[in-house]
Design a protein around this motif. Structure first.
Motif, PDB file in Angstrom:
ATOM      1  N   LEU A  71       0.827  -1.197   0.000  1.00  0.00           N
ATOM      2  CA  LEU A  71       0.000   0.000   0.000  1.00  0.00           C
ATOM      3  C   LEU A  71       0.868   1.256   0.000  1.00  0.00           C
ATOM      4  CD1 LEU A  71      -2.628  -1.063   2.697  1.00  0.00           C
ATOM      5  CD2 LEU A  71      -2.915  -1.060   0.219  1.00  0.00           C
ATOM      6  N   LEU A  72       0.520   2.205  -0.836  1.00  0.00           N
ATOM      7  CA  LEU A  72       1.227   3.481  -0.846  1.00  0.00           C
ATOM      8  C   LEU A  72       0.748   4.333   0.322  1.00  0.00           C
ATOM      9  CD1 LEU A  72       1.021   4.460  -4.623  1.00  0.00           C
ATOM     10  CD2 LEU A  72       3.008   3.599  -3.398  1.00  0.00           C
ATOM     11  N   ASP A  73       1.650   5.109   0.884  1.00  0.00           N
ATOM     12  CA  ASP A  73       1.218   6.019   1.940  1.00  0.00           C
ATOM     13  C   ASP A  73       0.359   7.116   1.300  1.00  0.00           C
ATOM     14  OD1 ASP A  73       2.955   8.661   1.646  1.00  0.00           O
ATOM     15  OD2 ASP A  73       4.262   6.948   1.233  1.00  0.00           O
ATOM     16  N   PRO A  74      -0.492   7.774   2.076  1.00  0.00           N
ATOM     17  CA  PRO A  74      -1.419   8.763   1.505  1.00  0.00           C
ATOM     18  C   PRO A  74      -0.742   9.880   0.702  1.00  0.00           C
ATOM     19  CG  PRO A  74      -2.103   8.188   3.717  1.00  0.00           C
ATOM     20  CD  PRO A  74      -0.768   7.526   3.493  1.00  0.00           C
ATOM     21  N   ALA A  75       0.372  10.407   1.164  1.00  0.00           N
ATOM     22  CA  ALA A  75       1.040  11.500   0.446  1.00  0.00           C
ATOM     23  C   ALA A  75       1.542  11.045  -0.928  1.00  0.00           C
ATOM     24  CB  ALA A  75       2.197  12.048   1.278  1.00  0.00           C
ATOM     25  N   THR A  76       2.102   9.857  -0.991  1.00  0.00           N
ATOM     26  CA  THR A  76       2.584   9.317  -2.264  1.00  0.00           C
ATOM     27  C   THR A  76       1.420   9.036  -3.199  1.00  0.00           C
ATOM     28  OG1 THR A  76       4.494   8.351  -1.165  1.00  0.00           O
ATOM     29  CG2 THR A  76       3.935   7.473  -3.340  1.00  0.00           C
ATOM     30  N   ARG A 103      -6.783   6.688   5.025  1.00  0.00           N
ATOM     31  CA  ARG A 103      -5.792   5.665   5.384  1.00  0.00           C
ATOM     32  C   ARG A 103      -4.730   6.327   6.246  1.00  0.00           C
ATOM     33  NH1 ARG A 103      -5.818   0.750   2.066  1.00  0.00           N
ATOM     34  NH2 ARG A 103      -7.669   0.910   0.786  1.00  0.00           N
ATOM     35  N   VAL A 104      -4.377   5.635   7.320  1.00  0.00           N
ATOM     36  CA  VAL A 104      -3.433   6.171   8.293  1.00  0.00           C
ATOM     37  C   VAL A 104      -2.330   5.139   8.518  1.00  0.00           C
ATOM     38  CG1 VAL A 104      -3.165   6.956  10.687  1.00  0.00           C
ATOM     39  CG2 VAL A 104      -5.269   7.482   9.433  1.00  0.00           C
ATOM     40  N   ILE A 105      -1.089   5.585   8.472  1.00  0.00           N
ATOM     41  CA  ILE A 105       0.032   4.692   8.763  1.00  0.00           C
ATOM     42  C   ILE A 105       0.070   4.494  10.273  1.00  0.00           C
ATOM     43  CG2 ILE A 105       2.533   4.436   8.706  1.00  0.00           C
ATOM     44  CD1 ILE A 105       2.435   6.305   6.194  1.00  0.00           C
ATOM     45  N   VAL A 106       0.016   3.229  10.703  1.00  0.00           N
ATOM     46  CA  VAL A 106       0.028   2.906  12.131  1.00  0.00           C
ATOM     47  C   VAL A 106       1.427   2.480  12.562  1.00  0.00           C
ATOM     48  CG1 VAL A 106      -0.964   1.438  13.917  1.00  0.00           C
ATOM     49  CG2 VAL A 106      -2.404   2.228  12.050  1.00  0.00           C
TER      50      VAL A 106
END
Length: 141
Positions: free
Chosen positions: A28-33, A99-102
């Motif tokens: 999964l790509l992080d939201p900013a990317t 989506r949030v990176i945990v």
């Protein structure tokens, strides 16, 4: 919700639910990317003002995201990228998702009814707080 539903029929009505799903982050790509490399290509013009300080981006009609709109916070203290459907979901209400990176290995998907989009800051804090409880290291015995 303030209370649990009394019946299965009531449980299907989800406008006040915050739905958290945890997924492996490996692909999964992080939201900013995702914003820079994918979404930006499909925008239909400049952003417009959205609720609660969010910028609203519409997608081109012929894009794979035509049935969505994107809301973005530029607040460095609380960045957010929230996708909202334009049609009701099978769960009932029109849903929004962030989506949030945990952790390095885990991404959290946060879903809520679009009618609560203006409350995105509070929902973000609540979701991150719950995630911290789930991923808090167990005390040593």
């Amino acid at each position: 919700p303030a209370r649990l539903p009394d019946s299965p029929e009531e449980a299907r009505y989800l406008p006040d639910w915050l739905i958290l799903t945890f997924e492996p982050r490996d692909k999964l790509l992080d939201p900013a990317t995702r914003f820079r490399k994918i979404y930006k290509v499909y925008f239909d013009g400049a952003p417009t003002a959205g609720p609660a300080g969010l910028a609203r981006y519409a997608f081109k009609e012929n894009s794979p995201y035509a049935d969505l709109e994107l809301f973005v916070s530029r607040d460095p203290e609380q960045p957010a990228l929230i996708r909202c459907d334009l049609k009701p979901s099978s769960l009932g209400p029109i849903l929004c998702e962030a989506r949030v990176i945990v952790t390095d290995q885990t991404m959290m998907r946060v879903r809520f009814a679009q009618q609560h989009l203006a409350e995105w800051r509070e929902l973000d804090v609540k979701a991150r707080s719950l995630a911290a409880e789930f991923f808090h290291p167990a005390p040593k015995l």
